[in-house]
Enzyme design. Structure first.
Site, short mmCIF file in Angstrom:
data_model
loop_
_atom_site.label_atom_id
_atom_site.label_comp_id
_atom_site.label_asym_id
_atom_site.label_seq_id
_atom_site.Cartn_x
_atom_site.Cartn_y
_atom_site.Cartn_z
N LYS A 23 0.83 -1.21 0.00
CA LYS A 23 0.00 0.00 0.00
C LYS A 23 0.87 1.26 0.00
O LYS A 23 1.63 1.50 0.95
CB LYS A 23 -0.92 0.00 1.23
CG LYS A 23 -1.72 1.30 1.43
CD LYS A 23 -2.63 1.26 2.67
CE LYS A 23 -3.30 2.61 2.92
NZ LYS A 23 -4.12 2.61 4.16
N ASP A 73 -12.20 7.07 3.82
CA ASP A 73 -10.99 6.81 4.60
C ASP A 73 -10.60 5.33 4.59
O ASP A 73 -9.53 4.97 5.05
CB ASP A 73 -11.18 7.32 6.04
CG ASP A 73 -9.87 7.50 6.78
OD1 ASP A 73 -8.81 7.45 6.12
OD2 ASP A 73 -9.92 7.68 8.00
N GLU A 94 -9.49 3.68 2.20
CA GLU A 94 -8.99 3.81 0.83
C GLU A 94 -7.92 2.77 0.48
O GLU A 94 -7.74 2.46 -0.69
CB GLU A 94 -8.42 5.22 0.61
CG GLU A 94 -6.97 5.44 1.06
CD GLU A 94 -6.72 5.24 2.55
OE1 GLU A 94 -7.71 5.32 3.33
OE2 GLU A 94 -5.58 4.99 2.95
N ASP A 105 -2.60 10.12 3.76
CA ASP A 105 -4.00 9.73 3.92
C ASP A 105 -4.72 10.73 4.82
O ASP A 105 -4.70 10.61 6.04
CB ASP A 105 -4.08 8.31 4.51
CG ASP A 105 -5.53 7.85 4.70
OD1 ASP A 105 -6.44 8.52 4.14
OD2 ASP A 105 -5.74 6.83 5.38
N ASP A 161 1.58 6.27 5.60
CA ASP A 161 0.60 5.35 5.04
C ASP A 161 1.08 4.67 3.75
O ASP A 161 0.35 3.90 3.14
CB ASP A 161 -0.73 6.08 4.81
CG ASP A 161 -1.95 5.17 4.97
OD1 ASP A 161 -1.80 4.11 5.61
OD2 ASP A 161 -3.01 5.52 4.44
N LYS A 167 -10.15 12.80 8.24
CA LYS A 167 -9.68 12.38 9.56
C LYS A 167 -9.64 13.57 10.51
O LYS A 167 -9.51 14.71 10.05
CB LYS A 167 -8.25 11.81 9.45
CG LYS A 167 -8.16 10.44 8.83
CD LYS A 167 -6.71 9.96 8.82
CE LYS A 167 -6.57 8.61 8.14
NZ LYS A 167 -7.25 7.52 8.87
N ARG A 198 -7.71 -0.45 0.94
CA ARG A 198 -8.25 -1.65 0.30
C ARG A 198 -8.69 -1.36 -1.13
O ARG A 198 -8.69 -2.24 -1.98
CB ARG A 198 -9.40 -2.20 1.16
CG ARG A 198 -10.56 -1.29 1.29
CD ARG A 198 -11.48 -1.64 2.46
NE ARG A 198 -10.93 -1.24 3.76
CZ ARG A 198 -11.50 -1.45 4.92
NH1 ARG A 198 -12.67 -2.10 4.99
NH2 ARG A 198 -10.92 -1.06 6.05
N1 BES Z 1 -4.26 4.36 6.94
C1 BES Z 1 -5.43 4.12 7.72
C2 BES Z 1 -5.19 3.10 8.83
C3 BES Z 1 -4.34 3.54 9.97
C4 BES Z 1 -4.89 4.30 10.99
C5 BES Z 1 -3.05 3.11 10.09
C6 BES Z 1 -4.11 4.65 12.06
C7 BES Z 1 -2.28 3.45 11.16
C8 BES Z 1 -2.82 4.24 12.16
C9 BES Z 1 -6.55 3.60 6.86
O1 BES Z 1 -6.59 4.08 5.56
C10 BES Z 1 -7.82 3.99 7.51
O2 BES Z 1 -8.08 5.16 7.60
N2 BES Z 1 -8.58 3.02 7.97
C11 BES Z 1 -9.80 3.26 8.63
C12 BES Z 1 -10.79 2.27 8.14
C13 BES Z 1 -12.21 2.56 8.57
C14 BES Z 1 -12.70 3.81 7.90
C15 BES Z 1 -13.07 1.37 8.22
C16 BES Z 1 -9.55 3.11 10.13
O3 BES Z 1 -8.79 2.23 10.52
O4 BES Z 1 -10.12 3.90 10.89
ZN ZN Z 2 -4.81 4.70 4.77
MN MN Z 3 -7.67 5.91 5.45
#
Ligand code: BES
Ligand code: ZN
Ligand code: MN
Length: 496
Positions: free
Chosen positions: A266, A348, A350, A271, A289, A278, A352
């Site tokens: 990824k 968010d 994104e 992000d 990210d 966020k 996947r």
């Molecule tokens: N890059 C983030 C995941 C992340 C969050 C990694 C904090 C490290 C620390 C990812 O893109 C994301 O935002 N995931 C969301 C998914 C949710 C919207 C289903 C998350 O984990 O909140």
């Molecule tokens: Zn992300």
């Molecule tokens: Mn995200």
């Protein structure tokens, strides 16, 4: 540049060096090198153990300067902790702390006798490899975006010789190659997102290919991806002025016709969350990210430097996720490269959405033997496993076992979560074949389940490195994980 590593068999009391490192356990037990130094110096170490100046506590160290009877200018006495409970993890910790202490001394080279201490269940090759990697990890400095210093720099640690013989040379060579991969990953991930854009990552990959035999690089831009139908990946990138790239590195170290192993990482260079923005605090961490991209590229670098006899591809979908008038939005329905449609319920989620198209493209383009993706995919994985283990998901028990074993071997550990079909129902959508989020529970697993829908028929595993890719805090640096795990997995495959 990594530290320069070598092996030597000189006696500790007579080796000519700016600094030697010897270990002492708690409760006054000396390692054999410490014993020899103690004897040659008239009891210097034991006297300080008795006075309490040296404790032997794990990770502590004290410096003896110009001790009489010793050829080396300095002796760094390194605490090993209680001998009875000494293990591999402790060994890694003390070799790391010793190198950190060494880095604060005005020396450019040192000799370590820590590789002589016994580690239950591990051989001398393992000890050399772990010590070398832990030392290089400690020696790494991020300097890329500081004002260049014009003053003469203080002496910097550049070389370590480890106690050991020719039998350990192969392990040391592996460590040097892996350390290069770890540095590559850390440097790329530490760079800020105004420098490290998708185009920048593509440039780094291309430069690596240009400088190495048997390596080639191809990059798809947004126009080519539009033609091919990367509807999911391109939607994520649409809100950013930094245009997406799909980067592919190929290494042909094996036989012509052998199916390649494939890594997918990824590469979200920043992000923000997009329209599902966020919260502000902590958003700066989202420059990391692209840690999955950095990790798979670093493992690729390590494999090439080791000259492994296998074929390998490394695919990096890279985008920036930003809010904009042209951004994709919650409720959009995307058509992925696979043809499956996706309802966006949160912009968010994104990672996947770029990985699914990259996984489809990798499977179609290379018919790989195995695909492993690495991604800072979910906050839920950090909640589940913290900062110590990466989350591992796979429907292939044999592949999961291989990866868990590689993690144990290197202490770059992963822990498995299930991908049972029971969780798939959480991804149902009333408007598309699949939704991009799975609700409140089991967030790391539902993300894995989403990816599993795009890897049908593939031997595939997913590593969620959201908790392990960087260290917390204002000055927290990228760790380079899971370069070591993936490199070890490849080493084991090449030995089969
Ligand atoms: N890059 C983030 C995941 C992340 C969050 C990694 C904090 C490290 C620390 C990812 O893109 C994301 O935002 N995931 C969301 C998914 C949710 C919207 C289903 C998350 O984990 O909140
Ligand atoms: Zn992300
Ligand atoms: Mn995200």
């Amino acid at each position: 540049m990594t530290l320069q590593f070598s092996l030597g068999t000189h006696a500790p009391e007579s080796v000519d060096s700016a600094c030697i490192m010897v270990g002492v356990y708690e409760q006054g037990v000396l390692s054999s090198a410490a014993e020899r130094v103690d004897r040659a110096s008239g009891g210097l170490i034991r006297h300080q153990l008795e006075s309490g100046d040296i404790t032997g506590k794990a990770g502590s160290s004290s410096l003896l300067f110009a001790p009489s009877g010793i050829a080396a200018k300095r002796v760094l006495v390194v605490g090993l902790g209680v001998q009875k409970s000494f293990d591999g993890a402790r060994y890694q910790k003390v070799t790391h702390e010793a190198a950190r202490a060494l880095g604060r001394l005005p020396v450019t080279a040192a000799v370590s006798y820590l590789t002589e201490v016994d580690v239950p269940g591990r051989d001398a090759g393992w000890r050399v490899r772990v010590a070398a990697l832990a030392s290089d990890f400690a020696a790494y400095r991020y300097t890329a975006t500081f004002k260049p210093r014009d003053k003469a720099k203080p002496a910097e640690l550049a070389a370590i010789a480890f106690a050991g013989g020719a039998g350990e040379q192969a392990s040391l060579d592996q460590a040097t190659a892996i350390a290069e991969g770890v540095r590559f990953a850390r440097e790329l991930a530490n760079l800020p997102p105004n420098i490290c854009t998708p185009v920048y990552i593509a440039g780094q990959a291309r430069a690596f290919a240009d400088n190495h035999d048997k390596v080639s690089c191809s990059v798809l831009d947004e126009v080519e991806m539009t033609t091919l139908g990367f509807g999911s990946l391109l939607a994520v990138g649409r809100g950013s002025a930094n245009k997406p790239r799909l980067i592919a590195l190929e290494y042909k170290g094996g036989n012509e016709g052998d199916k390649p192993y494939a890594f997918v990482g990824k590469g979200v260079t920043f992000d923000s969350g997009g329209i599902s923005l966020k919260p502000g605090p902590g958003m700066e961490d989202m420059k990391f990210d692209m840690g999955g991209a950095a990790g798979v590229l670093g493992a690729f670098v390590a494999a090439v430097k080791m000259g492994l006899k296998l074929n390998l591809v490394c695919v990096v979908p890279s985008v920036e996720n930003m809010p904009d008038g042209d951004s994709y939005r919650p409720s959009d329905v995307l058509t992925s490269l696979s043809g499956l449609t996706i309802e966006v319920l949160n912009t968010d989620a994104e990672g996947r959405l770029i990985l699914c198209d990259a996984l489809t493209w990798t499977a179609r383009t290379f018919q790989p033997h195995t695909i492993i993706d690495a991604a800072t995919l979910t906050g839920a994985c950090v909640v589940a496993l913290g900062k110590h283990a990466s989350g591992l998901m796979s429907k292939h028990d044999d592949l999961a076992a291989e990866l868990l074993a590689a993690g144990e071997e290197t202490l770059d550990r992963a822990w498995r979560l299930p991908l049972w079909d029971d969780y798939q129902a959480q991804l149902e959508s009333g408007f598309a074949d699949v939704a991009n989020i799975g609700g409140k529970t089991a967030g790391a697993i539902t993300a894995g389940c989403f990816l599993s829908r795009f890897t049908d028929g593939q031997r595939w595993a997913h590593l969620d490195i959201a908790g392990t890719a960087w260290e917390e805090g204002r000055k927290g640096l990228a760790t380079g994980r899971p370069v070591t795990l993936l490199a070890q997995w490849l080493i084991s495959r090449s030995e089969e």
